[in-house]
Design a protein around this motif. Structure first.
Motif, short mmCIF file in Angstrom:
data_model
loop_
_atom_site.label_atom_id
_atom_site.label_comp_id
_atom_site.label_asym_id
_atom_site.label_seq_id
_atom_site.Cartn_x
_atom_site.Cartn_y
_atom_site.Cartn_z
N SER A 93 3.52 2.08 -8.63
CA SER A 93 2.34 2.22 -7.77
C SER A 93 1.26 3.00 -8.49
O SER A 93 1.52 4.08 -9.05
CB SER A 93 2.71 2.94 -6.48
N THR A 119 0.85 -1.19 0.00
CA THR A 119 0.00 0.00 0.00
C THR A 119 0.89 1.25 0.00
O THR A 119 1.82 1.35 0.79
CB THR A 119 -0.92 0.01 1.23
N VAL A 120 0.58 2.17 -0.92
CA VAL A 120 1.36 3.39 -1.10
C VAL A 120 0.41 4.58 -1.13
O VAL A 120 -0.67 4.49 -1.70
CB VAL A 120 2.17 3.33 -2.42
N THR A 121 0.83 5.69 -0.53
CA THR A 121 0.08 6.94 -0.61
C THR A 121 0.82 7.87 -1.55
O THR A 121 2.03 8.07 -1.42
CB THR A 121 -0.07 7.59 0.77
N GLY A 176 -4.04 9.46 -4.16
CA GLY A 176 -4.65 8.72 -3.06
C GLY A 176 -3.78 7.60 -2.53
O GLY A 176 -2.58 7.52 -2.80
N THR A 177 -4.40 6.72 -1.75
CA THR A 177 -3.72 5.57 -1.17
C THR A 177 -4.21 4.33 -1.87
O THR A 177 -5.42 4.13 -2.01
CB THR A 177 -4.00 5.48 0.35
N SER A 178 -3.28 3.51 -2.34
CA SER A 178 -3.66 2.34 -3.13
C SER A 178 -2.69 1.19 -2.91
O SER A 178 -1.50 1.40 -2.71
CB SER A 178 -3.66 2.70 -4.63
N ASP A 211 -10.20 4.74 -8.84
CA ASP A 211 -9.58 4.26 -7.60
C ASP A 211 -9.42 2.74 -7.63
O ASP A 211 -8.83 2.15 -6.73
CB ASP A 211 -10.42 4.64 -6.37
N ALA A 255 -0.92 4.71 -7.21
CA ALA A 255 -1.16 5.97 -6.50
C ALA A 255 -0.46 7.15 -7.19
O ALA A 255 -0.73 8.31 -6.88
CB ALA A 255 -0.69 5.86 -5.05
#
Length: 109
Positions: A92, A72-74, A78-80, A101, A94
């Motif tokens: 990523s 998970t990366v911000t 966003g965060t994804s 999304d 993001a």
């Protein structure tokens, strides 16, 4: 949407790297813009623990071949936990402007 060739940075010929997705006619691959002002690392796998294969220049566009869950990366979008396979590695989601999304391509096998 524009149809044409892309330069070495992944931008369609004759463009300045704007924000719309671009589809090339040859293979019907859609190129998505990386967040403005970002030099994005391409990794060997879907996560920050994988090695860096190369770094994309500012204004790059990337083809999303498939997508898979990973670290998970911000980022700017966003965060994804979604990672995009761009052919020679993963970035990523993001940091890629896909307009969604969620998944915009098939899952990597």
């Amino acid at each position: 949407m524009t149809i044409g060739h892309v330069d070495q940075a992944g931008r369609p010929d004759g463009t300045d790297g704007g924000t719309e997705a671009v589809t090339t006619a040859a293979a019907a691959v859609t190129y998505y813009p990386v967040a403005p002002g970002v030099r994005l690392h391409v990794r060997s796998g879907p996560g920050t623990g994988y090695g860096i294969v190369r770094t994309l220049p500012e204004g790059a566009r990337v083809p999303i071949r498939c997508q898979t869950p990973g670290t998970t990366v911000t980022g700017p979008y966003g965060t994804s936990a979604i990672w995009d396979n761009i052919g020679d590695g993963y970035v990523s989601d993001a940091y890629v402007r896909t307009g969604s999304d969620g998944y915009v391509a098939s899952r990597c096998s």
